[in-house]
Design an enzyme around this catalytic site. Structure first.
Site, short mmCIF file in Angstrom:
data_model
loop_
_atom_site.label_atom_id
_atom_site.label_comp_id
_atom_site.label_asym_id
_atom_site.label_seq_id
_atom_site.Cartn_x
_atom_site.Cartn_y
_atom_site.Cartn_z
N THR A 75 1.01 -4.38 -3.99
CA THR A 75 2.24 -3.70 -3.62
C THR A 75 2.00 -2.22 -3.38
OG1 THR A 75 3.21 -5.18 -5.24
CG2 THR A 75 4.66 -3.54 -4.26
N MET A 76 2.34 -1.75 -2.20
CA MET A 76 2.17 -0.33 -1.92
C MET A 76 3.48 0.41 -2.11
SD MET A 76 -0.96 -0.25 -1.22
CE MET A 76 -1.33 1.30 -0.40
#
Lengths: 241, 313
Positions: free
Chosen positions: A14-15
């Site tokens: 997850t960025m």
């Protein structure tokens, strides 16, 4: 990457968060600790879910308030419920307090960020175990953890903290404390597009942990400065900002 | 024969043999009041040239163990317990619950009794008695310890192993005294009145394990009613008084061969200095000349001529 999008490349963690909660306000008062948050879960800038409880009771004496990614908050909630169940299973009358839970959360968060796969949250962990001193801790997605007398997450860090700095006292009564956290969330609602007018307040007194049902805060949008149509008419705009 | 093979009489002999190792060790005893818990050990020197063998190990600020049996086995368990306590402090920023750690140690011990390639940790029947019973929840009504009021009402003889641990410590429910056995059994003394109502586990006001501990237990049985309200000094005095009963006529307690550890609720582990210890030893009752010898024979290891099959302390 924009919320909701996913990568076609090789594995990527997850960025950025997807469905998020915004402000949580926590502070100590005379007889315990108080925690407050609105009930909105946003999808990017869209007000997507308007009835989400972002406060959670853990064990007997502790409350957790979450800003940031809601799914990560739900995941951590499950971990914490397992811990509480373990206490119950031992049948020895011992149970963990806010100090233990907040330390655990801090370790989980730091561990995950060290794997470059953080839980995207800012947490406020509060609680009071019987006669012990009230405990309030901030933990974020980088594993930063510290204790304070009052904290705020999200936009509340900018909009709520100045109010708390000016008005917080260690000997506040419960009513005064409720009024102050409500004020902070009200200011957030006026200025933060990811805040909402429905809020919940949680209180730990040492023997009880209670989360209030959602209540709607008062709000008024009819101020002259806000209704006058002049933003687009002048070059040096004197809008509300 | 391995420890998962039954004898024709329905016993697990390897587990019972393990118990014998404990009886060759020197005694260690623990006493509990409502505010503190005390461990007292009697140490033996392997030779004139050696220091006395340590028998009390600090596990954490709030916990310690006293051992009787194979020191090597005890050290492994002490290592494990220290690690668990440190891990707990790292994760939860708090002292570990004593009872839960004891349960973990007991689980570790139990596993060694169910695997043919494993040897059980060396630890005793709580009373070191010689009554042997079928494995299972058999009640031993025969040994003196079991009949004592305030002690175990039953004794599971299967608890034979190779090291006996008395685990003493304080946590949020006050002071605790536990005993673990190599069979995987453990017994506890519960600190608070509310917990004492719970029937789940046996409770101790005091316990003694190791060779010739029966004499100490006789003393403890006589006096345990005073322990609940006793202060630290009184408890230490009782402990040494009881230990004094275990020494043979040509031995006496000295600051060299005796160690006392104290843990108080909210306080930290401490050992009595030799000055403090000397004061208590001086105040002990003089041994009566006609005092009967302990009813257990002096272990062979006690005499300088013959060596113990394995070094036990």
């Amino acid at each position: 990457m924009a919320p909701g999008q996913y990568s076609m490349d090789a594995k990527q963690h997850t960025m950025s968060p997807v469905v998020t909660g915004a402000t949580v306000i926590g502070m100590k008062y005379k007889d315990g600790v108080i925690l407050a948050a609105d009930t909105l879960a946003s999808y990017g800038n869209e007000a997507r879910y308007k009835d989400v409880c972002r406060l959670k009771k853990i064990g007997e004496y502790t409350l957790l308030g979450a800003g940031g990614e809601i799914s990560d908050f739900q995941y951590l909630s499950n971990l914490l419920d397992e811990l509480a169940d373990e206490d119950w299973l031992h049948e020895d009358g011992c149970s963990m307090g806010p100090k233990e839970y907040s330390s655990y959360i801090g370790r989980v968060m730091y561990n995950r960020r060290s794997k470059f796969n953080p839980l995207y949250n800012q947490f406020v962990v509060v609680g009071k175990k019987q006669d012990q001193a009230p405990h309030l801790m901030y933990v974020d997605h980088q594993g930063t953890a510290f204790e304070e007398d009052f904290v705020a997450t999200g936009f509340g860090m900018h909009l709520g903290i100045p109010l708390l700095r000016n008005n917080w006292r260690p000997d506040m009564s419960l009513d005064e404390a409720k009024a102050l956290v409500t004020k902070c969330l009200e200011v957030c609602f006026y200025r933060d597009c990811k805040a909402y007018c429905k809020i919940q307040i949680g209180v730990c007194t040492g023997t009880t942990v209670e989360i209030s049902p959602p209540t709607t805060i008062n709000h008024f949008w009819g101020h002259g400065a806000w209704t006058e149509r002049r933003l687009e008419e002048t070059s040096d705009s004197t809008g509300t900002w | 024969m391995d420890c998962i093979t039954w004898s024709p009489a329905g016993r697990i002999l390897q587990v019972e043999y393990a118990m014998e190792a404990v009886k060759q060790g020197t005694p260690v005893l623990g006493l509990r009041s409502k505010a503190c818990v005390v461990l007292v050990s009697f140490k033996r020197a392997q030779s004139e040239l050696a220091q006395h063998q340590q028998k009390i190990f600090k596990i954490d600020d709030h916990m310690a163990i006293g051992i009787s049996g194979l020191t090597a086995d005890a050290r492994v368990l002490a290592d494990y317990m220290r690690n668990e306590c440190l891990n707990h402090r790292y994760v939860y920023d708090a002292a570990m619950n004593v009872g839960r750690l004891v349960a973990q140690v007991a689980d570790k011990s139990q596993q060694k009794t169910q695997n043919s390639s494993k040897r059980p940790y060396g630890a005793p029947c709580p009373h070191g008695s010689k009554h042997t019973l079928p494995r299972g929840l058999a009640v031993c009504a025969g040994c003196a310890g079991c009949r004592g009021v305030g002690f175990l009402s039953v004794c599971w003889q299967e608890s034979a192993g190779k090291v006996g641990l008395l685990v003493a410590g304080c946590d949020e429910k006050g002071p605790h005294l536990y005993e673990t056995c190599p069979s995987g059994n453990y017994f506890e003394s519960l600190g608070s009145a509310e917990l004492q109502r719970s029937n789940l586990r046996r409770r101790y006001y005091a316990m003694a394990i190791g060779g010739r501990s029966t004499s100490a237990k006789t003393y403890l049985e006589k006096h345990f009613a005073d322990f609940e309200t006793a202060d630290v000094d009184a408890l230490v005095k009782h402990g040494l008084e009881a230990m004094n009963k275990t020494t043979s006529s040509d031995q006496s307690l000295t600051t060299k061969n005796t160690a006392v550890a104290v843990m108080e609720t909210g306080g930290k582990y401490r050992e009595l200095s030799s000055d403090e210890l000397q004061k208590v030893i001086d105040s002990l009752e003089k041994k009566a000349e006609d005092e009967p010898m302990p009813d257990e024979p002096t272990p062979a290891a006690e005499s300088a001529e013959s060596a113990a099959p394995m070094d036990t302390t």
